[in-house]
Design a protein around this motif. Structure first.
Motif, PDB file in Angstrom:
ATOM      1  N   UNK A   1       0.838  -1.198   0.000  1.00 30.70           N
ATOM      2  CA  UNK A   1       0.000   0.000   0.000  1.00 30.70           C
ATOM      3  C   UNK A   1       0.876   1.252   0.000  1.00 30.70           C
ATOM      4  N   UNK A   2       1.928   1.240   0.812  1.00 35.86           N
ATOM      5  CA  UNK A   2       2.834   2.388   0.874  1.00 35.86           C
ATOM      6  C   UNK A   2       3.465   2.659  -0.485  1.00 35.86           C
ATOM      7  N   UNK A   3       3.823   1.600  -1.200  1.00 37.27           N
ATOM      8  CA  UNK A   3       4.413   1.767  -2.524  1.00 37.27           C
ATOM      9  C   UNK A   3       3.417   2.377  -3.499  1.00 37.27           C
ATOM     10  N   UNK A   4       2.156   1.941  -3.411  1.00 37.81           N
ATOM     11  CA  UNK A   4       1.126   2.498  -4.293  1.00 37.81           C
ATOM     12  C   UNK A   4       0.862   3.969  -3.992  1.00 37.81           C
ATOM     13  N   UNK A   5       0.958   4.340  -2.711  1.00 38.79           N
ATOM     14  CA  UNK A   5       0.676   5.726  -2.317  1.00 38.79           C
ATOM     15  C   UNK A   5       1.876   6.650  -2.516  1.00 38.79           C
ATOM     16  N   UNK A   6       3.053   6.077  -2.731  1.00 41.56           N
ATOM     17  CA  UNK A   6       4.274   6.889  -2.826  1.00 41.56           C
ATOM     18  C   UNK A   6       4.233   7.864  -3.995  1.00 41.56           C
ATOM     19  N   UNK A   7       3.420   7.573  -4.999  1.00 38.70           N
ATOM     20  CA  UNK A   7       3.340   8.453  -6.155  1.00 38.70           C
ATOM     21  C   UNK A   7       2.439   9.660  -5.973  1.00 38.70           C
ATOM     22  N   UNK A   8       1.912   9.845  -4.771  1.00 41.65           N
ATOM     23  CA  UNK A   8       0.973  10.939  -4.519  1.00 41.65           C
ATOM     24  C   UNK A   8       1.471  11.769  -3.339  1.00 41.65           C
ATOM     25  N   UNK A   9       2.286  12.806  -3.602  1.00 40.58           N
ATOM     26  CA  UNK A   9       2.843  13.607  -2.506  1.00 40.58           C
ATOM     27  C   UNK A   9       1.788  14.328  -1.682  1.00 40.58           C
ATOM     28  N   UNK A  10       0.571  14.456  -2.227  1.00 36.26           N
ATOM     29  CA  UNK A  10      -0.494  15.120  -1.482  1.00 36.26           C
ATOM     30  C   UNK A  10      -1.100  14.262  -0.384  1.00 36.26           C
ATOM     31  N   UNK A  11      -0.775  12.955  -0.389  1.00 36.40           N
ATOM     32  CA  UNK A  11      -1.291  12.045   0.647  1.00 36.40           C
ATOM     33  C   UNK A  11      -0.310  12.040   1.809  1.00 36.40           C
ATOM     34  N   UNK A  12      -0.752  12.562   2.955  1.00 35.72           N
ATOM     35  CA  UNK A  12       0.126  12.677   4.127  1.00 35.72           C
ATOM     36  C   UNK A  12       0.105  11.425   4.998  1.00 35.72           C
ATOM     37  N   UNK A  13      -0.948  10.645   4.925  1.00 36.59           N
ATOM     38  CA  UNK A  13      -1.061   9.385   5.663  1.00 36.59           C
ATOM     39  C   UNK A  13      -2.185   8.580   5.034  1.00 36.59           C
ATOM     40  N   UNK A  14      -2.203   7.289   5.316  1.00 38.54           N
ATOM     41  CA  UNK A  14      -3.276   6.429   4.806  1.00 38.54           C
ATOM     42  C   UNK A  14      -3.609   5.365   5.837  1.00 38.54           C
ATOM     43  N   UNK A  15      -4.811   4.829   5.723  1.00 38.94           N
ATOM     44  CA  UNK A  15      -5.263   3.739   6.591  1.00 38.94           C
ATOM     45  C   UNK A  15      -6.165   2.829   5.765  1.00 38.94           C
TER      46      UNK A  15
END
Length: 422
Positions: free
Chosen positions: A345-359
């Protein structure tokens, strides 16, 4: 004066450069010996095999190794208290050991009398430590094996060791500068504390210190912290992976392409449920068999998650590479027949600098599994690319929920929650 030479060249022994067939034959020879010793002398191992309806003679090659039931690390405390000699896990009387440690848990960690028992010598050499280095050891020497575990291999290489232990930053600085310390062993975060304190005292990290090389462990090493410290001290920092029960498992070389498997153990990446080996590139649980005949922890399931790299390393070492520690088995969920890992999940979100955290939240209303990916971001963010990136990486669909309230997320910022009920 250190005989450092070129810290990025050379090997500690010939096993590191064996071709794949030679290496596999070497590992099988070592594993077969441990299997025979454990089968003859370890009551706990015999019970494990009998429960599975197996005999050591049925394991005829490394291809059969996965047939041996894995030993979950969480079971060690119970097993060790089941009888004398650590519940039959030892193959020698406890009194014949060299050291006995106790880690949190509490798990007893025995050390037998073989040279370089914990197997870190090749790791330190790969990290750049050389004969006549003066090394400051900042791991603890009390209760846990860390300090002596890391000191012994340095003596094998020919280094002098200052056993500083943890804490006492002022004393650490005085020893480093007064003794002309060239090597550091400990946590990277503590080295940063030393650096910051030294600069506040008016010291120049490059002129007043002689640090050339460091081996760090016991915490995740952020690449940004490594780069910062290497630049500030003008030094080389490499990391290793091991545990108090197993010793060295893997280590970095100068190329930093991953962590080479140690030649003193057999390592598998396995399905967290079945404990069967997975192909290179797939994430699974690290299962380790150290070649320690006095304490044969055959197929110890560590609970750590990693994957084998499909790359070959240009350093000349032929051992497979671990892609770092990607999380813990306790952190993963299985949904719709598929494991989902935080690292994915972290790898998928790494391309979006606007995402500060995910759950990532798993629920099952009406008995049907559902995934929700909550992201801490601006409410104006376009969620379609986020959904697409998640599905491309995880191969599952998730409902994307935007929140701009940091309180909705844990202190760690990101993670997986399994809220399903049955």
């Amino acid at each position: 004066m250190s005989e450092s030479g070129n810290r990025k060249k050379g090997f500690f022994h010939e096993v590191e450069t064996m071709d794949p067939d030679q290496r596999r034959a070497y590992l099988w020879d070592k594993a077969r010996h441990i299997l025979n010793v454990a089968g003859d002398k370890s009551g706990a191992f015999r019970q494990r095999m009998e429960k599975a309806g197996l005999e050591p003679g049925q394991i005829k090659s490394l291809d059969d190794w996965h047939l041996i039931p894995a030993l979950p690390k969480k079971d060690l405390v119970h097993l060790q208290t089941a009888g004398p000699d650590l519940g039959g896990l030892l193959t020698c009387p406890t009194g014949r050991l060299r050291h006995i440690y106790m880690s949190p848990g509490p798990i007893v960690d025995p050390e037998a009398r073989q040279r370089d028992y914990w197997g870190f010598a090749e790791a330190f050499y790969a990290a750049g430590f050389r004969k006549s280095d003066i090394v400051q050891m900042t791991f603890s020497y009390h209760f846990t094996p860390a300090g002596l575990m890391m000191e012994e291999p340095l003596h094998e290489i020919g280094c002098a060791v200052f056993p500083a232990g943890p804490g006492n930053t002022e004393g650490q600085i005085e020893a480093m500068t007064r003794l002309g310390v060239t090597g550091y062993v400990g946590m990277a975060s503590f080295l940063k504390i030393i650096a910051d304190r030294a600069e506040k005292k008016g010291l120049d990290l490059r002129k007043d210190f002689r640090l050339d090389v460091a081996f760090v462990a016991a915490e995740r090493l952020a690449e940004s912290l490594r780069t910062e410290l290497e630049d500030r001290f003008s030094m080389q920092i490499r990391q290793g992976y091991g545990t108090a029960d197993l010793g060295c498992i893997a280590y970095e070389c100068p190329e930093k392409k991953g962590m080479h498997l140690s030649s003193r153990c057999y390592v598998e990446i396995c399905d967290p449920e079945t404990k069967k080996p997975l192909p290179a590139g797939q994430t699974g649980e690290v299962v380790v068999t150290p070649f320690n005949p006095d304490y044969p922890l055959i197929r110890l399931a560590t609970g750590d998650l990693s994957a084998f790299s499909t790359q070959q390393c240009p350093c000349g070492r032929t051992a497979p590479l671990l892609q770092g520690i990607l999380g813990r088995v306790d952190d993963i969920i299985k949904i719709k027949g598929q494991f989902v890992y935080p690292a994915q999940v972290a790898e998928a979100m790494a391309g979006f600098p606007g995402i500060r955290a995910w759950k990532l939240v798993a629920t099952n209303p009406g008995g049907r599994d559902r995934l929700s990916l909550n992201i801490l971001a601006s409410r104006e963010m376009d969620t379609i690319p986020v959904s697409r990136a998640f599905q491309d990486k995880i191969k599952l669909r998730a409902e994307i929920v935007i929140s701009d309230n940091k309180a909705d997320f844990s202190d760690a910022g990101s993670g997986i929650e399994d809220l399903r009920t049955w």
